[in-house]
Design a protein around this motif. Structure first.
Motif, PDB file in Angstrom:
ATOM      1  N   THR A 176       0.876  -1.329   0.134  1.00 39.89           N
ATOM      2  CA  THR A 176      -0.223   0.557  -0.318  1.00 39.89           C
ATOM      3  C   THR A 176       0.814   1.157   0.561  1.00 39.89           C
ATOM      4  OG1 THR A 176      -1.833  -1.063   1.076  1.00 39.89           O
ATOM      5  CG2 THR A 176      -2.618   0.761   0.673  1.00 39.89           C
ATOM      6  N   ASN A 179       2.431   1.358  -3.819  1.00 45.33           N
ATOM      7  CA  ASN A 179       1.800   2.411  -4.494  1.00 45.33           C
ATOM      8  C   ASN A 179       1.209   3.552  -3.880  1.00 45.33           C
ATOM      9  OD1 ASN A 179       1.170  -0.112  -5.737  1.00 45.33           O
ATOM     10  ND2 ASN A 179      -0.340  -1.296  -4.325  1.00 45.33           N
ATOM     11  N   LEU A 180       0.935   4.089  -3.298  1.00 45.71           N
ATOM     12  CA  LEU A 180       1.703   5.168  -2.221  1.00 45.71           C
ATOM     13  C   LEU A 180       2.133   5.819  -2.984  1.00 45.71           C
ATOM     14  CD1 LEU A 180      -1.209   7.024  -1.036  1.00 45.71           C
ATOM     15  CD2 LEU A 180       0.404   6.998   0.996  1.00 45.71           C
ATOM     16  N   ARG A 182       4.003   5.690  -5.370  1.00 42.95           N
ATOM     17  CA  ARG A 182       4.009   5.280  -6.763  1.00 42.95           C
ATOM     18  C   ARG A 182       3.070   6.329  -7.181  1.00 42.95           C
ATOM     19  NH1 ARG A 182       3.531  -0.508  -9.575  1.00 42.95           N
ATOM     20  NH2 ARG A 182       1.058  -0.469  -8.498  1.00 42.95           N
ATOM     21  N   VAL A 183       1.973   6.269  -6.840  1.00 43.11           N
ATOM     22  CA  VAL A 183       0.694   7.767  -6.973  1.00 43.11           C
ATOM     23  C   VAL A 183       1.464   8.636  -7.552  1.00 43.11           C
ATOM     24  CG1 VAL A 183      -1.586   8.747  -6.563  1.00 43.11           C
ATOM     25  CG2 VAL A 183      -1.089   6.037  -6.330  1.00 43.11           C
ATOM     26  N   VAL A 186       4.097   9.341  -9.604  1.00 42.28           N
ATOM     27  CA  VAL A 186       3.150   9.886 -11.133  1.00 42.28           C
ATOM     28  C   VAL A 186       2.262  11.298 -11.162  1.00 42.28           C
ATOM     29  CG1 VAL A 186       0.820   9.317 -11.910  1.00 42.28           C
ATOM     30  CG2 VAL A 186       2.286   7.075 -11.799  1.00 42.28           C
ATOM     31  N   LEU A 189       4.989  13.261 -12.085  1.00 37.23           N
ATOM     32  CA  LEU A 189       5.467  13.048 -13.300  1.00 37.23           C
ATOM     33  C   LEU A 189       4.522  13.890 -14.457  1.00 37.23           C
ATOM     34  CD1 LEU A 189       7.256  10.817 -14.823  1.00 37.23           C
ATOM     35  CD2 LEU A 189       5.187   9.597 -15.088  1.00 37.23           C
ATOM     36  N   ILE A 190       2.662  14.047 -14.194  1.00 34.07           N
ATOM     37  CA  ILE A 190       2.073  14.376 -14.404  1.00 34.07           C
ATOM     38  C   ILE A 190       2.624  15.982 -14.429  1.00 34.07           C
ATOM     39  CG2 ILE A 190      -0.438  14.883 -14.636  1.00 34.07           C
ATOM     40  CD1 ILE A 190      -1.308  12.359 -13.824  1.00 34.07           C
TER      41      ILE A 190
ATOM     42  N   ALA B  12       1.518   7.450 -18.018  1.00 33.66           N
ATOM     43  CA  ALA B  12       1.129   7.978 -16.734  1.00 33.66           C
ATOM     44  C   ALA B  12       0.056   7.991 -16.321  1.00 33.66           C
ATOM     45  CB  ALA B  12       0.773   9.709 -16.720  1.00 33.66           C
ATOM     46  N   ALA B  15      -0.131   4.486 -15.462  1.00 32.08           N
ATOM     47  CA  ALA B  15       0.022   3.721 -13.991  1.00 32.08           C
ATOM     48  C   ALA B  15      -1.057   4.427 -12.826  1.00 32.08           C
ATOM     49  CB  ALA B  15       0.986   4.708 -13.836  1.00 32.08           C
ATOM     50  N   LEU B  16      -1.540   5.804 -12.983  1.00 26.54           N
ATOM     51  CA  LEU B  16      -2.239   5.821 -12.244  1.00 26.54           C
ATOM     52  C   LEU B  16      -3.360   5.202 -12.045  1.00 26.54           C
ATOM     53  CD1 LEU B  16      -2.740   8.625 -10.511  1.00 26.54           C
ATOM     54  CD2 LEU B  16      -4.139   9.775 -12.505  1.00 26.54           C
ATOM     55  N   LEU B  18      -3.758   2.096 -12.346  1.00 20.65           N
ATOM     56  CA  LEU B  18      -3.575   0.588 -11.457  1.00 20.65           C
ATOM     57  C   LEU B  18      -3.352   0.735 -10.694  1.00 20.65           C
ATOM     58  CD1 LEU B  18      -3.097  -1.850 -13.019  1.00 20.65           C
ATOM     59  CD2 LEU B  18      -0.533  -1.106 -12.443  1.00 20.65           C
ATOM     60  N   SER B  19      -2.704   2.081  -9.796  1.00 28.02           N
ATOM     61  CA  SER B  19      -2.367   2.576  -8.472  1.00 28.02           C
ATOM     62  C   SER B  19      -3.853   2.851  -7.584  1.00 28.02           C
ATOM     63  CB  SER B  19      -1.344   4.131  -8.424  1.00 28.02           C
ATOM     64  OG  SER B  19      -0.799   3.412  -9.192  1.00 28.02           O
ATOM     65  N   MET B  20      -4.895   3.486  -8.803  1.00 25.48           N
ATOM     66  CA  MET B  20      -6.057   3.670  -7.899  1.00 25.48           C
ATOM     67  C   MET B  20      -6.674   2.683  -7.585  1.00 25.48           C
ATOM     68  SD  MET B  20      -6.192   6.701  -7.287  1.00 25.48           S
ATOM     69  CE  MET B  20      -5.321   8.759  -7.740  1.00 25.48           C
ATOM     70  N   VAL B  22      -5.292  -0.690  -7.371  1.00 22.63           N
ATOM     71  CA  VAL B  22      -4.819  -1.083  -6.301  1.00 22.63           C
ATOM     72  C   VAL B  22      -5.191  -0.435  -5.090  1.00 22.63           C
ATOM     73  CG1 VAL B  22      -2.299  -1.553  -4.456  1.00 22.63           C
ATOM     74  CG2 VAL B  22      -2.695  -1.769  -7.572  1.00 22.63           C
ATOM     75  N   LEU B  23      -5.237   1.133  -4.850  1.00 21.29           N
ATOM     76  CA  LEU B  23      -5.609   1.878  -2.898  1.00 21.29           C
ATOM     77  C   LEU B  23      -7.171   1.428  -3.142  1.00 21.29           C
ATOM     78  CD1 LEU B  23      -2.969   4.585  -3.970  1.00 21.29           C
ATOM     79  CD2 LEU B  23      -2.841   2.692  -2.285  1.00 21.29           C
ATOM     80  N   CYS B  26      -7.671  -2.110  -2.021  1.00 27.08           N
ATOM     81  CA  CYS B  26      -6.903  -1.976  -0.046  1.00 27.08           C
ATOM     82  C   CYS B  26      -8.118  -1.551   0.681  1.00 27.08           C
ATOM     83  CB  CYS B  26      -5.601  -1.301   0.270  1.00 27.08           C
ATOM     84  SG  CYS B  26      -4.754  -2.068  -0.839  1.00 27.08           S
TER      85      CYS B  26
END
Lengths: 392, 366
Positions: A176, A179-180, A182-183, A186, A189-190, B12, B15-16, B18-20, B22-23, B26
């Motif tokens: 988690t 991923n957090l 990673r967000v 991202v 990145l944006i 991007a 990935a965003l 995908l992350s959303m 996954v989160l 959770c």
């Protein structure tokens, strides 16, 4: 000033975008590496702990089997008892191994301590009969020893389950967090992308402005050229006849000589001064205009015509004209001068003297030398009465 | 530049998303399921220990617990209603200590029909679809108690024994008394003729006549002094009635050597009455279950020994097995959590302390 700002802000955006991308890339690499290390560590610890707990449980099962064999008189009791002693020693060793595995949860340790307490109670029961194995009977086994093994084993299994659950939670938590981050990466990145997009927009604007400026400069240059040409035209044109003047001849003479030898003819109206005095300058001017127009029509593109003085004409023949054809054209132009022309209510004519000359650049390097040379020939011809075309 | 930017944007966005996902996965954790734990009565240290085990297992396996009990062990109707309440609450499993072996069968059948597995702890029931029975083996417990009682009685050169039983007909009472009687008869040649044939219980199924004959035979064969079981009375697991029963025994048999109390309330009642009557140490008390009162009685000399069960382990394994049932895992149908005879010689041993004070047990000193 505003343009400068746009330019620097565009570049700034590009730099920010690039830096963000670099940061994201580097941070992502570090993050992935950390994540792998950490999750590998968690998995390894969980596996080690589980392994030692299973080893303890297996030894306990082996002890229980051997105790049951003693109770059932199913083997050499002393041998079995020694094997049980060994198993208890092994359990101590595995307990030591387990205690060295880091990162155990409180809950797991609490359950583990209960398990080993029951194992210890089991050992105490066995040890109390160790020197009198015959006293280890089935009642004692079933009523007091076997339940300890059952309970200890259940507690060990519960410990394994807690360990597994805990490591899964740790991994899930790690995942988690990963991923957090990673967000966030991202998003950065944006943000970088947006910065680059703005930078490119700013550059586009800048290019557009530059293009406009260039167009303006081009337009200005073009106007300037037209203006210059007009000025030059005025300077190089005989106002009366509209023909190119002596300065134009001077300018263009170099180009003619560069191409090699060429043919030229120079005409000078005989006694133009007396003509003007007789008929007036207006008639004189009109006469010159009519003659000029006639010569233009006759010559066309076959020669360049210059009005090098008020009453003199110079023809430089096109290089395509042969000596003969050029001379013929010169003769025809010479003929123009002797004709009658009606100007106003008068009929006038006035002859001219001309010279046809094949010019070698080495003999006349510039227009002055050329004109001096032809003037000399014309003067000589005029002294002989004029009204003739001399071939020099 | 432009294609790179376009692909970066796609990456991007991917990935965003995908992350959303996954989160999102959770965060979308479901609320906890509930397991019902229904025991026999309130206000008893025994059930408090069981509840400790229940709560520990619930914490480890991730359940909420719906815990309840009727006011006393006589309130069978209330326990039936509690089972129905649990079914109504759509619990995922029921862990129950039935007051009566047969009276809950209808309610437990309703639970089973609703897909709610039933696990019995402490006391068994005749409901056939129960998944497991987790308890001390009461026969074994009675037997261990009987052996230790026999040794004490030998030291006193024999004597008389009266039994303060808790609930007539309760499975655990039958087991404990039967085991105790068998151990004294078969191990120490006790005479059971002091109790009526109607009241006689044997763990091994001996008849009343066989028991009298066997006792005599053992006594004579080993030259043991006379040990006589003079009475057995029940008290519906109520302490005040246990005290009355104790008083009656001591009045009827002023020289009574030993009282065997078969559960916590009877042990507390017997100890209290013996103290009141100033007979501490004169009459030996063999008790059952280990609360604070019992430990105090032991350290002050009123109570000579007791059988410590492991209510903590029953509660713990009850919920753990219920969790396994819910997950469709196999569990053993019968688990003996064991009993330990506790007296002053082993009171402070770690394994005994673990049974007596599971709430304060921390680290066993390796």
């Amino acid at each position: 000033m505003a343009k400068k700002n746009t330019k620097s802000s565009g570049r700034g955006m590009l730099v920010v975008g690039a830096v963000l991308l670099a940061v994201v890339t580097i941070f992502s690499i570090i993050l992935i590496s950390l994540y792998h290390n950490r999750s590998n560590g968690t998995t390894t610890n969980a596996e080690k702990a589980t392994q030692h707990l299973h080893q303890i449980n297996d030894e306990l099962a082996m002890i229980n089997r051997n105790v049951l064999m003693i109770v059932s008189d199913a083997g050499n009791k002393e041998e079995l008892a020694k094997s049980i002693d060994n198993s208890f020693a092994n359990i101590e060793y595995f307990k030591e191994q387990y205690s060295q595995v880091p990162d155990r949860s409180e809950r797991e340790l609490y359950r583990y301590e209960q398990a080993v307490t029951f194992i210890s109670a089991y050992q105490k029961k066995f040890d109390s009969r160790r020197n009198n194995l015959d006293a280890l009977d089935i009642d004692l086994y079933l009523q007091e020893i076997h339940p300890l093994q059952t309970t200890a084993s259940e507690m060990l299994n519960a410990t394994i389950d807690i360990n597994s659950e805990h490591s899964q939670q740790q991994l899930a938590g790690l995942s988690t967090l990963f991923n957090l981050i990673r967000v966030i990466m991202v998003l950065i990145l944006i943000a970088g992308e947006i910065a680059i997009w703005f930078a490119s927009k700013a550059t586009d604007k800048q290019n557009e402005a530059l293009r406009k400026r260039e167009a303006e400069v081009e337009e200005f240059k073009s106007k300037l050229a037209v203006s210059r040409r007009k000025t030059a035209d005025v300077a190089l044109t005989n106002i009366l006849t509209g023909l190119k003047n002596r300065y134009a001849l001077a300018d263009e003479y170099d180009q003619k000589t560069e191409a090699g030898p060429f043919n030229a003819a120079v005409f000078n109206i005989d006694n133009m001064r007396a003509f003007n005095e007789s008929f007036g300058y207006n008639i004189g001017d009109e006469f010159l205009n009519v003659v000029t127009e006639t010569i233009r029509e006759k010559v066309g593109n076959r020669a360049d015509i210059y009005s090098y003085t008020g009453d003199g004409f110079c023809l430089i023949f096109d290089s395509a004209e042969t000596d003969g054809s050029a001379y013929e054209l010169a003769e025809e132009v010479f003929g123009i001068f002797g004709k009658d022309y009606s100007i106003g209510n008068l009929m006038v004519n006035q002859t001219a003297t001309g010279v046809f000359i094949h010019v070698f650049p080495s003999e006349a390097g510039n227009s002055d030398e050329f004109l001096m040379k032809t003037d000399a020939i014309l003067r000589n011809a005029k002294n002989q009465g004029g009204n003739r075309l001399v071939r020099a | 530049m432009i294609p790179i930017r376009k692909s970066l944007k796609k990456a991007a966005a991917g990935a965003l998303a995908l992350s959303m996902m996954v989160l999102g996965g959770c965060s979308a954790s479901s609320s906890k399921d509930t397991i019902a734990v229904i025991v026999k009565s309130q206000g008893s240290a025994y059930w408090d220990y069981l509840r400790l085990g229940v709560n520990d297992a619930a914490g480890e396996t991730g359940y909420d617990i719906y815990y309840d009990a009727p006011p006393t062990e006589a309130d069978i109707d209330i326990q039936e209603q509690l089972v129905l309440d649990a079914i109504g609450k759509k619990v995922k499993a029921i862990v129950i200590a039935p007051i009566d072996a047969d009276s809950l069968n209808d309610e437990l059948a309703q639970a089973d029909a609703a897909g709610i597995p039933v696990v019995c702890v402490d006391s068994d029931c005749s409901f056939e679809q129960k998944r497991a029975f987790i308890s001390s083996n009461n026969l074994n417990a009675g037997s261990i108690e009987g052996r230790n009682a026999g040794e004490l009685l030998l030291k006193r050169n024999g004597g008389t024994v009266a039994i303060v039983g808790h609930t007539k007909g309760a499975g655990n009472a039958i087991g404990r008394i039967g085991g105790f009687v068998d151990a004294l008869v078969l191990g120490y040649g006790a005479d059971v003729s002091g109790i009526t044939e109607d009241n006689f219980i044997s763990g091994s199924g001996m008849t009343y006549a066989d028991a009298i004959a066997k006792g005599k035979e053992v006594r004579q064969a080993n030259g043991y002094p006379e040990i006589k079981i003079v009475g057995l009375e029940y008290c519906d697991a109520k302490q005040d009635i246990a005290m009355q029963n104790t008083e009656a025994f001591l009045t009827q048999y002023p020289d009574l050597t030993m009282l065997f109390a078969t559960n916590q309330q009877t042990t507390t009642g017997a100890c209290q009455k013996v103290n009141e009557m100033g007979m501490k140490g004169k009459v030996l008390i063999m008790g059952f279950d280990s609360g604070e009162d019992q430990i105090n009685a032991m350290t002050t000399g009123t109570l000579q020994g007791l059988i410590a069960q492991s209510p903590y382990n029953m509660g713990y394994l009850g919920v753990r097995y219920a969790h396994k049932c819910i997950n469709g895992e196999k569990i053993p149908s019968l688990v003996d959590t064991g009993v330990t005879y506790v007296d002053l010689t082993n009171l402070n041993d770690p394994e005994v302390q673990l049974l007596l004070n599971p709430q304060t047990f921390e680290n066993y000193d390796n």
